[in-house]
Write a protein that holds these residues in place. Structure first.
Motif, mmCIF file in Angstrom:
data_model
loop_
_atom_site.group_PDB
_atom_site.id
_atom_site.type_symbol
_atom_site.label_atom_id
_atom_site.label_comp_id
_atom_site.label_asym_id
_atom_site.label_seq_id
_atom_site.Cartn_x
_atom_site.Cartn_y
_atom_site.Cartn_z
ATOM 1 N N UNK A 38 28.171 25.172 24.101
ATOM 2 C CA UNK A 38 27.485 25.654 22.902
ATOM 3 C C UNK A 38 27.772 27.147 22.761
ATOM 4 N N UNK A 39 28.499 27.564 21.736
ATOM 5 C CA UNK A 39 28.848 28.989 21.604
ATOM 6 C C UNK A 39 27.652 29.896 21.359
ATOM 7 N N UNK A 40 26.509 29.310 20.980
ATOM 8 C CA UNK A 40 25.316 30.124 20.734
ATOM 9 C C UNK A 40 24.497 30.375 21.996
ATOM 10 N N UNK A 41 24.900 29.768 23.108
ATOM 11 C CA UNK A 41 24.131 29.904 24.350
ATOM 12 C C UNK A 41 24.784 30.952 25.234
ATOM 13 N N UNK A 42 23.996 31.952 25.649
ATOM 14 C CA UNK A 42 24.490 33.000 26.543
ATOM 15 C C UNK A 42 23.817 32.843 27.902
ATOM 16 N N UNK A 43 24.629 32.923 28.962
ATOM 17 C CA UNK A 43 24.141 32.639 30.312
ATOM 18 C C UNK A 43 24.735 33.637 31.286
ATOM 19 N N UNK A 44 23.929 34.013 32.268
ATOM 20 C CA UNK A 44 24.373 34.896 33.350
ATOM 21 C C UNK A 44 23.874 34.316 34.673
ATOM 22 N N UNK A 45 24.664 34.453 35.722
ATOM 23 C CA UNK A 45 24.194 34.139 37.073
ATOM 24 C C UNK A 45 24.623 35.258 38.005
ATOM 25 N N UNK A 46 24.180 35.182 39.255
ATOM 26 C CA UNK A 46 24.420 36.246 40.230
ATOM 27 C C UNK A 46 25.520 35.862 41.213
ATOM 28 N N UNK A 47 26.212 36.880 41.715
ATOM 29 C CA UNK A 47 27.167 36.688 42.809
ATOM 30 C C UNK A 47 26.942 37.775 43.849
ATOM 31 N N UNK A 48 27.127 37.411 45.124
ATOM 32 C CA UNK A 48 26.987 38.405 46.189
ATOM 33 C C UNK A 48 27.940 38.140 47.351
ATOM 34 N N UNK A 49 28.933 37.258 47.143
ATOM 35 C CA UNK A 49 29.874 36.954 48.217
ATOM 36 C C UNK A 49 31.214 36.553 47.634
ATOM 37 N N UNK A 50 32.272 36.764 48.400
ATOM 38 C CA UNK A 50 33.598 36.353 47.938
ATOM 39 C C UNK A 50 33.689 34.835 47.873
ATOM 40 N N UNK A 51 33.054 34.132 48.814
ATOM 41 C CA UNK A 51 33.079 32.670 48.774
ATOM 42 C C UNK A 51 32.441 32.157 47.478
ATOM 43 N N UNK A 52 31.293 32.715 47.127
ATOM 44 C CA UNK A 52 30.630 32.293 45.905
ATOM 45 C C UNK A 52 31.479 32.558 44.674
ATOM 46 N N UNK A 53 32.098 33.728 44.623
ATOM 47 C CA UNK A 53 32.962 34.066 43.491
ATOM 48 C C UNK A 53 34.141 33.110 43.401
#
Length: 425
Positions: free
Chosen positions: A137-152
């Motif tokens: 959905x182009x109208x939905x904006x979302x952010x999440x967190x990263x704190x490790x190279x594995x997660x990225x």
């Protein structure tokens, strides 16, 4: 965005707290028309009750506080997990809603929320798939967190294959704390990993949670570290979103975060987003104490008039008085939080009387223990209390009361049910 109509859901008379005598379901949107009244025993008890005037007061108080500093507001929705309340927060001026998990995010999206900051790491294939679907959905904006190279790396690989761009915030942490990069070496490694997934992962800003710290000076030092990191990354052109986001603030230190981050917001290149959530219902325990400290140290909070008010109570019947100094009340650990202090008796009503009366601390009524469905209430021998009387209890830690209820009542100042709120834990 296509919004699921939660108001088409039904009040379940066999569910917790909201049944009338008939055994048929009632649409949530019809609650006001039913003219239920809590004191007339039109609903079964125990019931979790929200007071409409206090909810409205708290909504506006916190929004006004954040606006006074020129900041954005994304209240943490995990407190209530009620899209009906999320929408009220947005209508009052919130920039978005903060959440903690993918399934919470999906519930918010289908409840009409168009921007979610997931203040947590997004880990696991099905969780990523859930978010990827929402991002169609182009109208939905979302952010999440990263704190490790594995997660990225895991995020980059999955979202590239899914053909979706994902906005991420680097989370900063402190030794002995929760999640978050601890030092510059970890920060550099995470930045390099994000760069390897350019085109798929977008570095949108910096985030932290200062609530793991108990000392104001330590909190301020942590916040200043976040400001310095944000300034450096902005100067170096590392952010892929304009304005970049700088986010923090639980319900205990939001005033300090506002003070430390306000200058970045005024500069214009950074969008500062605060995230307290428990303000909406407040309480008489841990958040009342936190708010007292905020009022003591923050001049803006003090000048804003009446502070946050407790807006959530648990109503239940006295079901037994087996001893002169003991009453048993019909609620327990499955109905109210007990991790941060026992519920506190606040109002007493005898069906048929004019109105509830306030229970004074001097009366010595105290919840001394709880089982699954029973609360032990210590009373003074000879107290004017009978089986069938209704008692309202204030609580500490609203999050762990909300998650015990599928539906909560909103009542007006005459105890008439004006709305039924549905939760999605």
């Amino acid at each position: 965005m296509t919004m699921t109509s939660y108001t088409a859901a039904c009040i379940d008379p066999l569910g917790k707290g909201l049944g009338m005598v008939p055994s048929t379901s009632v649409p949530l949107e019809a609650a006001r028309n039913l003219e239920w009244n809590l004191l007339a025993e039109d609903v079964s008890l125990p019931a979790a009750v929200l007071y409409a005037d206090r909810i409205e007061h708290n909504l506006r108080w916190m929004q006004d506080f954040v606006t006074e500093y020129g900041l954005k507001f994304a209240p943490h929705g995990k407190t209530t997990m009620a899209p009906q309340l999320f929408r009220r927060q947005i209508e009052t001026g919130a920039w978005g809603i903060t959440l903690a998990t993918a399934h919470q995010t999906r519930a918010a999206y289908h409840g009409g929320i168009e921007r979610v900051l997931m203040a947590n790491q997004l880990v696991g294939r099905q969780n990523m798939a859930m978010i990827a679907e929402l991002l169609s959905d182009p109208d939905f904006e979302f952010f999440c967190l990263v704190d490790s190279t594995d997660g990225v790396e895991q995020l980059g690989t999955f979202f590239k294959a899914a053909g979706r761009r994902l906005q991420v915030l680097i989370e900063l942490g402190v030794p002995g704390g929760r999640t978050g990069v601890r030092d510059d070496a970890q920060l550099d490694a995470v930045l390099a990993a994000i760069a390897r997934h350019e085109g798929t992962l977008v570095l949108a800003g910096i985030e932290l949670y200062e609530g793991v710290l108990a000392d104001e000076q330590a909190v301020r030092a942590f916040l200043r570290r976040a400001v310095a990191a944000t300034q450096t990354l902005a100067r170096d052109g590392r952010f892929g979103r304009t304005p970049a986001i700088l986010s923090g603030a639980g319900s205990a230190w939001y005033d300090v975060v506002a003070e430390e981050f306000a200058a970045e917001s005024k500069a214009g290149a950074i969008e500062v987003v605060l995230r307290p959530g428990c303000y909406l219902t407040h309480d008489v325990g841990i958040y009342k104490r936190a708010q007292s400290e905020i009022l003591a140290r923050n001049p803006i909070a003090r000048k804003m008039g009446e502070a946050l008010l407790p807006a959530l109570q648990l109503w239940a019947y006295v079901q037994s008085i087996p001893e002169p100094d003991r009453a048993i009340v019909g609620f327990g650990k499955r109905d109210a939080a007990f991790d941060a202090g026992m519920p506190v008796p606040a109002r007493h009503y005898r069906p048929g009387s004019d109105a509830p009366r306030e229970v004074a601390p001097s009366e010595g009524w105290e919840v001394t223990g709880m089982m699954d469905q029973h609360a032990y209430l210590r009373i003074v021998p000879g107290a004017d209390l009978k089986v069938g009387d209704m008692l309202a209890f204030d609580i500490s830690h609203p999050c762990l009361t909300f998650d015990k209820w599928r539906q909560l009542l909103i009542v007006d100042d005459r105890y008439r049910v004006t709305e039924v709120v549905e939760t999605f834990f």
